[in-house]
Design a protein around this motif. Structure first.
Motif, mmCIF file in Angstrom:
data_model
loop_
_atom_site.group_PDB
_atom_site.id
_atom_site.type_symbol
_atom_site.label_atom_id
_atom_site.label_comp_id
_atom_site.label_asym_id
_atom_site.label_seq_id
_atom_site.Cartn_x
_atom_site.Cartn_y
_atom_site.Cartn_z
ATOM 1 N N TRP A 244 0.807 -1.219 0.000
ATOM 2 C CA TRP A 244 0.000 0.000 0.000
ATOM 3 C C TRP A 244 0.837 1.264 0.000
ATOM 4 C CZ3 TRP A 244 0.126 3.566 4.056
ATOM 5 C CH2 TRP A 244 0.807 3.143 5.189
ATOM 6 N N ASN A 245 2.068 1.191 0.591
ATOM 7 C CA ASN A 245 2.850 2.424 0.724
ATOM 8 C C ASN A 245 3.835 2.616 -0.415
ATOM 9 O OD1 ASN A 245 4.268 0.206 1.574
ATOM 10 N ND2 ASN A 245 5.047 1.124 3.435
ATOM 11 N N VAL A 246 4.556 1.534 -0.794
ATOM 12 C CA VAL A 246 5.602 1.714 -1.809
ATOM 13 C C VAL A 246 5.203 1.186 -3.184
ATOM 14 C CG1 VAL A 246 7.651 1.931 -0.369
ATOM 15 C CG2 VAL A 246 6.696 -0.324 -0.817
ATOM 16 N N LYS A 247 4.052 0.525 -3.253
ATOM 17 C CA LYS A 247 3.485 0.049 -4.519
ATOM 18 C C LYS A 247 4.336 -1.008 -5.226
ATOM 19 C CE LYS A 247 0.009 2.958 -4.202
ATOM 20 N NZ LYS A 247 -1.067 2.482 -3.370
ATOM 21 N N THR A 248 5.213 -1.661 -4.486
ATOM 22 C CA THR A 248 5.952 -2.757 -5.111
ATOM 23 C C THR A 248 5.118 -4.032 -4.984
ATOM 24 O OG1 THR A 248 7.092 -3.004 -3.019
ATOM 25 C CG2 THR A 248 8.273 -1.838 -4.771
ATOM 26 N N GLU A 249 5.460 -5.039 -5.815
ATOM 27 C CA GLU A 249 4.640 -6.251 -5.830
ATOM 28 C C GLU A 249 4.915 -7.157 -4.635
ATOM 29 O OE1 GLU A 249 5.002 -8.304 -9.537
ATOM 30 O OE2 GLU A 249 3.666 -6.883 -10.529
ATOM 31 N N VAL A 250 3.853 -7.797 -4.148
ATOM 32 C CA VAL A 250 3.965 -8.724 -3.015
ATOM 33 C C VAL A 250 4.204 -10.127 -3.555
ATOM 34 C CG1 VAL A 250 2.713 -9.751 -1.067
ATOM 35 C CG2 VAL A 250 2.379 -7.327 -1.625
ATOM 36 N N ASP A 251 5.137 -10.846 -2.910
ATOM 37 C CA ASP A 251 5.447 -12.220 -3.303
ATOM 38 C C ASP A 251 4.420 -13.151 -2.644
ATOM 39 O OD1 ASP A 251 6.732 -14.425 -4.203
ATOM 40 O OD2 ASP A 251 8.396 -14.331 -2.778
ATOM 41 N N ALA A 252 3.221 -13.203 -3.215
ATOM 42 C CA ALA A 252 2.118 -13.935 -2.564
ATOM 43 C C ALA A 252 2.081 -15.402 -3.027
ATOM 44 C CB ALA A 252 0.805 -13.254 -2.895
ATOM 45 N N VAL A 253 1.280 -16.199 -2.309
ATOM 46 C CA VAL A 253 1.111 -17.611 -2.678
ATOM 47 C C VAL A 253 0.084 -17.680 -3.814
ATOM 48 C CG1 VAL A 253 0.410 -19.891 -1.822
ATOM 49 C CG2 VAL A 253 1.568 -18.290 -0.290
ATOM 50 N N ASP A 254 0.580 -17.698 -5.067
ATOM 51 C CA ASP A 254 -0.353 -17.726 -6.190
ATOM 52 C C ASP A 254 -0.142 -18.993 -7.035
ATOM 53 O OD1 ASP A 254 2.075 -17.116 -7.187
ATOM 54 O OD2 ASP A 254 1.488 -15.277 -8.227
ATOM 55 N N ASP A 255 0.292 -20.053 -6.355
ATOM 56 C CA ASP A 255 0.623 -21.293 -7.065
ATOM 57 C C ASP A 255 -0.629 -21.981 -7.625
ATOM 58 O OD1 ASP A 255 3.628 -21.949 -5.775
ATOM 59 O OD2 ASP A 255 2.281 -20.802 -4.487
ATOM 60 N N LYS A 256 -0.385 -22.736 -8.701
ATOM 61 C CA LYS A 256 -1.494 -23.469 -9.347
ATOM 62 C C LYS A 256 -2.161 -24.435 -8.373
ATOM 63 C CE LYS A 256 -1.310 -25.749 -13.503
ATOM 64 N NZ LYS A 256 -0.466 -26.232 -14.604
ATOM 65 N N TRP A 257 -1.321 -25.057 -7.511
ATOM 66 C CA TRP A 257 -1.889 -26.064 -6.606
ATOM 67 C C TRP A 257 -2.832 -25.465 -5.569
ATOM 68 C CZ3 TRP A 257 -0.474 -24.720 -1.775
ATOM 69 C CH2 TRP A 257 0.784 -24.167 -1.541
ATOM 70 N N ASP A 258 -2.852 -24.131 -5.446
ATOM 71 C CA ASP A 258 -3.741 -23.510 -4.455
ATOM 72 C C ASP A 258 -5.066 -23.051 -5.071
ATOM 73 O OD1 ASP A 258 -3.841 -22.922 -1.626
ATOM 74 O OD2 ASP A 258 -4.027 -20.827 -2.224
ATOM 75 N N LYS A 259 -5.257 -23.336 -6.354
ATOM 76 C CA LYS A 259 -6.454 -22.819 -7.035
ATOM 77 C C LYS A 259 -7.558 -23.877 -7.136
ATOM 78 C CE LYS A 259 -3.987 -19.271 -9.570
ATOM 79 N NZ LYS A 259 -3.578 -18.668 -8.323
ATOM 80 N N PHE A 260 -8.753 -23.461 -6.780
ATOM 81 C CA PHE A 260 -9.944 -24.306 -6.888
ATOM 82 C C PHE A 260 -11.047 -23.444 -7.483
ATOM 83 C CE2 PHE A 260 -7.303 -26.187 -3.712
ATOM 84 C CZ PHE A 260 -7.474 -27.549 -3.847
ATOM 85 N N ALA A 261 -12.012 -24.066 -8.165
ATOM 86 C CA ALA A 261 -13.055 -23.292 -8.842
ATOM 87 C C ALA A 261 -14.012 -22.635 -7.855
ATOM 88 C CB ALA A 261 -13.817 -24.198 -9.797
ATOM 89 N N SER A 262 -14.229 -23.276 -6.716
ATOM 90 C CA SER A 262 -15.233 -22.770 -5.766
ATOM 91 C C SER A 262 -14.988 -23.405 -4.396
ATOM 92 C CB SER A 262 -16.637 -23.168 -6.235
ATOM 93 O OG SER A 262 -16.714 -24.592 -6.300
ATOM 94 N N PHE A 263 -15.718 -22.895 -3.375
ATOM 95 C CA PHE A 263 -15.638 -23.523 -2.051
ATOM 96 C C PHE A 263 -16.090 -24.993 -2.131
ATOM 97 C CE2 PHE A 263 -15.986 -19.208 0.154
ATOM 98 C CZ PHE A 263 -14.713 -19.286 0.686
ATOM 99 N N GLU A 264 -17.097 -25.249 -2.973
ATOM 100 C CA GLU A 264 -17.609 -26.621 -3.105
ATOM 101 C C GLU A 264 -16.495 -27.553 -3.602
ATOM 102 O OE1 GLU A 264 -19.286 -23.930 -4.184
ATOM 103 O OE2 GLU A 264 -20.768 -24.010 -2.567
ATOM 104 N N ASP A 265 -15.744 -27.081 -4.597
ATOM 105 C CA ASP A 265 -14.641 -27.885 -5.143
ATOM 106 C C ASP A 265 -13.578 -28.141 -4.081
ATOM 107 O OD1 ASP A 265 -15.743 -27.898 -7.593
ATOM 108 O OD2 ASP A 265 -13.905 -27.265 -8.640
#
Ligand SMILES: C[S@@+](CC[C@H](N)C(=O)[O-])C[C@H]1O[C@@H](n2cnc3c(N)ncnc32)[C@H](O)[C@@H]1O
Length: 277
Positions: free
Chosen positions: A63-84
């Protein structure tokens, strides 16, 4: 043990024998591997499943320096919905329960994004919750957007297979040496994994976005298993569970579907293990 012997590549529809999975990293999908694993095999389970963080497709900026955050955006963490996600977790926990010995216990860790769903699924499947342990991070990632409290905790659920399992392992005296105060309280202050402990890939980046600290696994394995016991981690990531289990004279079976992480675990095991008391 030769390092090459560490990895067992899972072949679909092949039954696994009790002996051939000891001290192995099984490369494959846990949902398939567990189906082919003999029932009532393991003394202890540690599970650190996908969180389903649901991060926006655009990279987060500080929020302050506007640099990118090294977040957990891995493929293995993605699901289509809570149901999935729920279906995946139910399947994983159901199959894991089958391979636990009668008096085995299981630890499942996650953040507020999914730990409540996981707790409900575990109770629905008949697991009996013994404790929730709060991991208080002494060096948490700040809330980069500055719109809510910094999330400095993860929750561990510790459970038996069912209500009637009474003879599970718990080292009460050891537990008193951890935790806030000296009464074996369920709040553990441990820094997130960093410095020399953080594994790197060939490009010098983090090998794994969610590598857990050795100290967390040390407490879990010491308090809830015995020397010579067999510890399962069905979603092994960088292999912290097996690495620590071996150092503490336990046996392990780890399952990981991502080849890059499996190679990383092999490299990790080449380095001398830190010995713990
Ligand atoms: C949160 S990470 C585990 C991190 C680990 N505790 C560590 O210290 O590095 C979850 C891991 O589960 C793996 N995974 C997810 N679903 C899987 C499945 N069905 N079978 C095998 N591995 C799976 C992912 O590839 C990821 O590495």
């Amino acid at each position: 043990m030769e390092n090459e012997e560490l990895v067992l590549k899972f072949m679909k529809n092949t039954e696994l024998c009790s002996e051939c999975i000891i001290d192995k990293i099984i490369q494959g999908n846990a949902l398939e591997v567990l189906e082919k694993t003999p029932a009532e095999t393991f003394d202890l389970v540690f599970m650190d499943p996908p969180y389903f963080l649901q991060l926006p497709p655009k990279k987060l900026k500080r929020w302050n320096v506007k640099t990118e955050v090294d977040a957990v955006d891995d493929k293995w963490d993605k699901f289509a919905s809570f149901e999935d996600y729920d279906e995946y977790m139910r399947d994983l926990l159901f199959k894991t329960k089958k391979v636990m010995k009668e008096n085995a216990t299981i630890w499942v860790i996650s953040t507020y994004h999914s730990i409540f769903r996981i707790g409900k699924i575990m109770q629905d499947l008949g697991f009996w919750i013994l404790n929730d342990v709060l991991w208080l991070k002494t060096n948490p990632m700040p809330n980069w957007l500055g719109v809510r409290f910094t999330n400095a905790t993860e929750t561990l659920i510790w459970a038996t297979k069912d209500k009637n399992a009474k003879k599970y392992t718990f080292k009460r005296e050891l537990a008193k040496t951890f935790g806030v105060g000296s009464i074996g309280a369920n709040v553990w202050e441990i820094p997130i994994c960093g410095g020399k402990e953080r594994l790197k890939d060939a490009e010098g980046n983090k090998l794994h976005s969610t590598q857990k600290p050795v100290e967390l696994l040390r407490r879990i394995i010491l308090t809830s298993s015995n020397e010579g016991g067999l510890v399962l981690d069905p979603v092994a990531g960088s292999g912290t569970t097996g690495y620590v289990a071996k150092a503490l004279k336990r046996h392990f079976t780890m399952i990981e579907m991502n080849e890059k992480y499996v190679k990383g675990i092999q490299d990790r095991f080449k380095k001398p293990l830190t010995q713990f008391k």
